[in-house]
Design a protein around this motif. Structure first.
Motif, short mmCIF file in Angstrom:
data_model
loop_
_atom_site.label_atom_id
_atom_site.label_comp_id
_atom_site.label_asym_id
_atom_site.label_seq_id
_atom_site.Cartn_x
_atom_site.Cartn_y
_atom_site.Cartn_z
N VAL A 1 -5.18 7.34 -6.86
CA VAL A 1 -4.93 8.10 -5.82
C VAL A 1 -4.42 7.37 -4.66
N ILE A 2 -5.36 6.30 -4.42
CA ILE A 2 -4.98 5.41 -3.31
C ILE A 2 -3.83 4.92 -3.60
N GLU A 3 -3.66 4.35 -4.57
CA GLU A 3 -2.21 3.58 -4.95
C GLU A 3 -1.05 4.50 -4.84
N ALA A 4 -1.25 5.94 -5.24
CA ALA A 4 -0.27 6.78 -5.03
C ALA A 4 0.23 7.12 -3.71
N ALA A 5 -0.88 7.29 -2.75
CA ALA A 5 -0.61 7.41 -1.33
C ALA A 5 -0.04 6.23 -0.68
N THR A 6 -0.31 4.96 -1.22
CA THR A 6 0.32 3.78 -0.60
C THR A 6 1.73 3.84 -1.15
N ALA A 7 2.02 4.27 -2.16
CA ALA A 7 3.51 4.10 -2.94
C ALA A 7 4.28 5.13 -2.27
N PHE A 8 3.56 6.30 -1.56
CA PHE A 8 4.39 7.02 -0.76
C PHE A 8 4.69 6.72 0.69
N GLY A 9 4.24 5.65 0.91
CA GLY A 9 4.30 5.09 2.39
C GLY A 9 3.32 5.50 3.14
N ALA A 10 2.11 6.00 2.86
CA ALA A 10 1.04 6.41 3.73
C ALA A 10 0.48 5.37 4.32
N SER A 11 0.31 5.38 5.90
CA SER A 11 -0.37 4.51 6.67
C SER A 11 -1.81 4.27 6.28
N HIS A 12 -2.39 3.18 6.58
CA HIS A 12 -3.92 2.97 6.40
C HIS A 12 -4.69 4.22 6.70
N LEU A 13 -4.50 4.40 7.90
CA LEU A 13 -5.31 5.71 8.69
C LEU A 13 -5.20 6.56 8.02
N ARG A 14 -3.91 7.14 7.56
CA ARG A 14 -3.73 8.45 6.93
C ARG A 14 -4.48 8.52 5.69
N ILE A 15 -4.56 7.19 4.84
CA ILE A 15 -5.15 6.99 3.66
C ILE A 15 -6.67 7.54 3.64
#
Lengths: 336, 220
Positions: free
Chosen positions: B122-136
């Motif tokens: 799920v963390i990888e998915a959020a990263t793949a969609f371009g989420a900032s660290h704060l948003r993750i």
């Protein structure tokens, strides 16, 4: 659209480093569905992840839309990722959020306003046919539905590229079928360049235009899928294809010595010609069909027959010659 | 010694207030500092967003020092620091300083371990969609580990009730201290029973309330 240029990826290890991807170069065209097939550990997933830099290559360059993305960082990297959707084997949905919120999350990241999100989420849900599940939590969905949500989330922001990492490997055969159909529809409707990683040749056969076969970090061959199926150039590929087409004879045939079996492959226009009946008529031989199948790949027929010829030696030899000349490929798979 | 129950009642109310004050201050500290510290240790760990061996080691080391030092020793060692922060070394507010430090370290560990339960995909998915660290952190890590964070918080709170009993050393008061002073030192067994029973009730109540919250928040 996507171009790999001498990509190598090495994972350092204390004892000896592991080369996951070894000097790979090829290009994926705009709007096509491109498949990368290989067994686990072939490096396909690692290679896929260089497109959105979840994995940075150790050496080489990746180009997206002719832009070298290999060294992108920070805000530029984020912008690149907004244009690339990704679908995962294990779906990777946020369990504490509803279907709607999961999709809205991806849109929020993309900087969409609340108004835009209100129209884009239902739009994406409609594409994947899950409008009525908007308020369900992932735990209450079937595997196929979860993957549909995963796909909706990946395309909600209307990216130009869709990366699919083993999108059907956690699904049963029927669900696999419908998810592949959906991916194809999306590809045709939005012209989204789609890259699919899989270990199943069957998946490739159903929806891909072209395929790269990977093993041990290298690309063994890359071609239109029909060509790969019709004339695999590598033992590894042959294995994959045999497994898919699955023409297995009982042992009582293959155990016999000097029991000659011919494998005839005919493709395209020749598949419909009556080579078999002509052979029987012309050469006075008996033909015993042991196994056979016609696969339609990208709409083109690819026929494979396992036959045995009986008759006097001269006739058989001439008949074999005739078949060899009039079909795509013929080889003796058993006997002398 | 005869027990005067109306006096005892007053003592109990005072003791409960002191316990609540000490635990309250410490728990606020656990939330405000323990969660960020836990996130920090988690994210600097191997293969994580801020992977950094040195800072991760420092974070873990500090947490381990606090967690492995017996509380009663920590209480004494921290006296000068407590004096500096609270202006006094005696009383429930002063006792809250070492308690807060322990609860921050304790909770940070629990936060880290519940974050480890979050699906890496799920963390990888959020990263793949371009989420900032704060948003993750805000939209993935915290909501996905909400049940674990709550459970850890209840464990921390209950442990604090136990730790706060030692606060009597610096005149911190509280129900644990009451049980020791009257019930143990003065042989008023009935007082000890009553206070211990009340502590059991308190802990049970906290646990049940916590379980209820966890159940309500868990969407898995």
């Amino acid at each position: 659209m996507i171009r790999f240029e001498n990509i190598s990826i090495v994972f350092p290890d204390k004892k000896r480093s592991f080369k996951a991807v070894d000097d790979v170069s090829f290009e994926i065209k705009k709007g096509e569905i491109f498949g990368i097939v290989g067994s686990s550990g072939a490096g396909k997933s690692t290679l896929l992840r260089t497109i959105n830099l979840l994995q940075r290559p150790t050496s080489g360059n990746v180009y997206v839309d002719e832009q070298n993305i290999t060294d992108l960082k920070g805000e530029d990297l984020r912008k690149l990722r907004l244009n690339i959707g990704m679908v995962f084997q294990q779906f990777n949905l946020i369990r504490s959020k509803t279907v709607y919120e999961n999709i809205a999350f991806a849109l929020k990241i993309a900087g969409k306003t609340a108004e835009e999100i209100k129209t884009l989420v239902p739009e994406a849900l409609k594409v994947v046919g899950l409008t009525e599940k908007a308020n369900a939590y992932p735990a209450n969905l079937s595997g196929g539905q979860k993957q549909r949500v995963g796909i909706a989330r990946a395309i909600a922001n209307k990216p130009q590229i869709l990366l699919c990492d083993e999108p059907t490997s956690a699904l049963d055969p029927e669900t696999t079928e419908s998810v592949l159909k959906l991916l194809k529809e999306i590809n045709e409707k939005f012209g989204i360049t789609t890259v699919i990683i899989t270990h199943e040749m069957n998946v490739i056969k159903k929806i891909c235009n072209r395929v790269a076969v990977m093993s041990g970090g290298e690309v063994l061959e890359l071609d239109e899928i029909f060509n790969v199926f019709a004339s695999p150039g590598h033992e590894f590929t042959k294995g994959l294809i045999n497994h898919t087409i699955n023409l297995e004879l009982p042992e009582r045939f293959t155990e016999k010595d000097n029991y000659e079996i011919l494998k005839i492959v005919y493709k395209g226009d020749k598949a419909e010609e009556a080579v078999i009946s002509q052979t029987i008529r012309k050469f006075n031989v008996d033909m015993n069909i042991l196994h056979g199948k016609i696969e339609y790949i990208s709409g083109k027929p690819l026929g494979i027959l396992l036959v045995r010829l009986d008759g006097n030696v001269n006739d058989v030899t001439r008949a074999k010659e005739y078949i060899r000349n009039n079909t795509y490929k013929m080889n003796v798979i058993n006997g002398n | 010694m005869e027990t005067n129950y109306s006096v005892l009642l007053n003592d109990l109310i005072k003791a409960f207030n002191e316990t609540f004050l000490m635990c309250g201050i410490s728990l606020v500290a656990a939330l405000v500092l323990g969660i960020p510290l836990g996130i920090f240790i988690f994210l600097t760990g191997k293969g994580m967003l801020w992977e950094n061996k040195i800072t991760n080691f420092i974070g873990c080391f500090i947490v381990n020092i606090v967690r492995s030092t017996p509380f009663i020793i920590l209480l004494v060692v921290l006296l000068p620091f407590t004096q500096l922060v609270a202006g006094t070394a005696i009383g429930p507010v002063a006792a809250s300083v070492p308690l807060a430090i322990v609860s921050v370290a304790f909770y940070a560990r629990l936060v880290e371990s519940s974050l480890h339960e979050v699906d890496k995909g799920v963390i990888e998915a959020a990263t793949a969609f371009g989420a900032s660290h704060l948003r993750i952190i805000k939209d993935v890590l915290l909501p996905e580990s909400r049940a674990g964070l709550l459970r850890g918080f209840i464990i921390t709170a209950i442990s604090l009730v136990g730790y706060s009993a030692m606060a009597g050393i610096v005149g911190g008061g509280g129900i644990g201290d009451l049980a020791i002073r009257f019930g143990y030192y003065r042989y008023q067994t009935d007082v000890m029973f009553i206070t211990v029973a009340l502590i059991i009730l308190l802990v049970q109540g906290m646990q049940s309330f916590g379980d209820y919250l966890v159940k309500k928040s868990d969407k898995k």
